[in-house]
Design an enzyme around this catalytic site. Structure first.
Site, PDB file in Angstrom:
ATOM      1  CG  ASP A  44     -52.880 118.433 -22.404  1.00 35.83           C
ATOM      2  OD1 ASP A  44     -51.707 118.061 -22.186  1.00 35.83           O
ATOM      3  OD2 ASP A  44     -53.866 117.939 -21.832  1.00 35.83           O
ATOM      4  CG  ASP A  77     -49.561 107.564 -19.733  1.00 33.26           C
ATOM      5  OD1 ASP A  77     -48.988 108.439 -19.062  1.00 33.26           O
ATOM      6  OD2 ASP A  77     -49.958 107.745 -20.899  1.00 33.26           O
TER       7      ASP A  77
END
Lengths: 193, 256
Positions: free
Chosen positions: B11, B130
């Site tokens: 990330d 997602d």
């Protein structure tokens, strides 16, 4: 010695340039026929789709030039496939250097093949000193069948060519610039041919 | 045989890695390039960089980072986070990214998938999805899983394949962060529905979870972040375990 990467807007050439830089070579990116013809080594990259790639080559007259080159030429990925006569991808004609037809993987396997596969090879030329059964990184939906020009093979829905050699023309289906140490060794071998 | 892939995910915020890492011998654990090199040495098959600070200003930082990563790595990597146009993608690919991951923008404007695939080839296009199980139905969520949609997961994966996605990165919001294993049942169903590779994401806690993702979930690749960043699972150990379980995996001298 100068090394040229043929520039015809064929995807990720930056990584290829970097991989050559790590070997101490500053490759020139160009579509200029005279520069290409006069160079010592030519790398013919390729990614994406065959029809538009051939169109771009024609636009710069490179479809005529490449088959006449006498210095070592290395086609990578789609670059290797375009060395062949024909491809099933849009029923496109290639450069006609290797007499075979590129075909699509069957739907019994996932398409595109994406990832690291095992490569066995001739142990000569490009593959000298590279371990048998090494892993190379591949991303493709179409493949070159086994031919007399095959110098390396892998297996995905059956055996197929991941390396070709005809006279001064070499081709690899995998991305040597993305294939860790074995890939780097292969590029180094090409620079020494 | 094509091998299964192990993919650490980094990330990124303002050009730096976000999650704390406890790698020793790293000069700067917040430097994505240092961390990426470390994972490459350990035998990662691929890397994913996810920009979680996707603002206009940060896009430039991200594309500079991509250039630095491409200069240092000799394995493939995917970049995602806030990619919403062909020109966004082009900058990242030009700088050396191998694949672009699109998520919310693809749900809002599905035609983006067609455009990316036409411009760069489907091998460059990863659609990240997602999803969450709501009353027995898997529903697609946006903005890192925060915003629900009315789109069913199975309909969406079929649509993205038809539109030209080259790969699907499926994150189960129900499993993400739990360290209880991947959403294997659902993964296996997705593999049956589409014929493009599927990356499993969300739920990695132990090496056994990866075994299950490949054997039960039929995943082509498995992605994880914190178990790698915090050193809970070492990639060479994980690969040895997978090999023992007769899963095809790339083991080289570099990580034996």
């Amino acid at each position: 010695m100068n090394t040229i990467i043929i520039d015809y807007d064929a995807g990720n050439v930056k990584s290829l340039q970097f991989a050559l830089e790590r070997l101490g070579v500053n490759a020139i990116l160009t579509n200029n026929s005279e520069l290409i013809a006069a160079s010592d080594r030519v790398i013919f990259p390729g990614q994406g789709e065959a029809i538009s790639a051939m169109k771009k080559l024609k636009k710069h007259g490179l479809d005529q030039l490449i088959p006449t080159l006498k210095q070592p030429v290395l086609g990578i990925c789609l670059g290797m496939q375009l060395l062949c006569d024909k491809t099933e991808e849009g029923e496109t004609n290639g450069l006609g250097i290797v007499p075979t037809k590129v075909i699509r993987f069957p739907n019994t396997v996932k398409v595109p093949q994406m990832g690291w596969n095992v490569v066995t090879h001739s142990n000569t030329g490009l593959f000298q000193g590279i371990e048998q059964g090494c892993y190379m990184y591949l991303v493709h939906s179409y493949f070159v069948p086994i031919e007399p020009e095959t110098s390396a093979k892998s297996n995905y829905a059956g055996e197929y060519s991941v390396g070709l050699k005809k006279n001064n023309f070499y081709g690899v289906q995998f991305h040597p610039e993305k294939s860790s140490k074995a890939g780097s060794q292969l590029l180094e071998n090409f620079l020494k041919i | 045989m094509l091998t299964k892939r192990i993919i650490p995910c980094l990330d990124i915020k303002d050009g730096r890695t976000v999650k704390g890492v406890n790698f020793i011998n790293l000069r700067d654990a917040g430097d994505p390039v240092e961390l990426a090199k470390r994972y490459t040495m350990e035998g990662a098959d691929e890397l994913v960089f996810l920009d979680i600070s996707a603002t206009e200003q940060n896009r430039k930082t991200l594309s500079d980072l991509v250039l630095r990563v491409a200069g240092a790595l000799n394995i493939p990597f995917t970049v995602g986070g806030g990619v919403s146009s062909v020109s966004d993608a082009k900058k990242l690919l030009r700088n050396g990214a191998d694949k672009i991951a699109v998520n919310s923008a693809a749900v809002r404007t599905p035609d983006l998938i067609n455009k990316l695939s036409k411009s760069f080839g489907n091998q460059c296009v990863v659609v990240a999805v997602d999803a969450k199980n709501i009353n027995g139905r898997w529903m697609v969520h946006l903005v890192g899983g925060k915003v629900p949609t009315h789109i069913e997961l199975k309909d969406w994966v079929i649509e993205v394949e038809q539109r030209g996605a080259g790969e699907i990165l499926f994150t189960s919001m129900d499993h993400d962060g739990t360290k209880n294993g991947f959403a294997n049942q659902t993964l296996a169903e997705l593999s049956f529905l589409v014929n493009i590779p599927i990356i499993a994401s969300g739920g990695a806690g132990t090496t056994d979870h990866f075994v299950d993702a490949f054997k039960i979930g039929k995943a082509d690749a498995a992605l994880a972040a914190s178990v790698f960043h915090y050193g809970e699972i070492k990639i060479p150990d994980l690969k040895k375990k997978l090999k023992q379980e007769n899963i095809e995996i790339r083991i080289t001298n570099e990580n034996s």
